[in-house]
Enzyme design. Structure first.
Site, PDB file in Angstrom:
ATOM      1  NE  ARG A  17      -2.171  -1.371   3.430  1.00 38.68           N
ATOM      2  CZ  ARG A  17      -2.294  -1.192   4.691  1.00 38.68           C
ATOM      3  NH1 ARG A  17      -3.460  -0.324   5.040  1.00 38.68           N
ATOM      4  NH2 ARG A  17      -1.534  -1.710   5.463  1.00 38.68           N
ATOM      5  CG  ASN A  35      -4.112  -4.029   3.666  1.00 40.26           C
ATOM      6  OD1 ASN A  35      -3.444  -4.350   2.695  1.00 40.26           O
ATOM      7  ND2 ASN A  35      -3.385  -4.261   4.670  1.00 40.26           N
TER       8      ASN A  35
END
Length: 91
Positions: A17, A35
């Protein structure tokens, strides 16, 4: 152009990320990444049409320790305002 990406593989716990945020900011893309409870990563991206293939290629590349198995791309018709690119909490 707005697209939703679902990235599967070994993409959680491997800096995916933060790595993706840095790349999207460098491209000037707006949106977010997070997520998902199922182990995948989801991103909503908005950019000019000429950048969309670069965005998808970046998602497929992944951070150095990650392993991307698949990137599912779909059109997103939401009107959620997007400014900058950032991480969101797990969904």
């Amino acid at each position: 152009m707005r697209r939703r990406l679902i990235v599967t593989g070994r993409v959680q716990g491997v800096y995916y990320r933060d790595w993706f945020v840095a790349r999207m900011r460098a491209l000037g893309v707006s949106g977010w990444v997070r997520n998902r409870a199922d182990g995948s990563v989801e991103a909503l991206v908005e950019c000019p049409e000429h950048l969309i293939e670069a965005v998808i290629a970046t998602a497929r590349q992944g951070s150095p320790p990650s392993r991307v198995d698949e990137v599912a791309v779909s059109v997103d018709a939401s009107d959620e305002p997007l400014e900058g690119f950032h991480r969101r909490s797990t969904a």
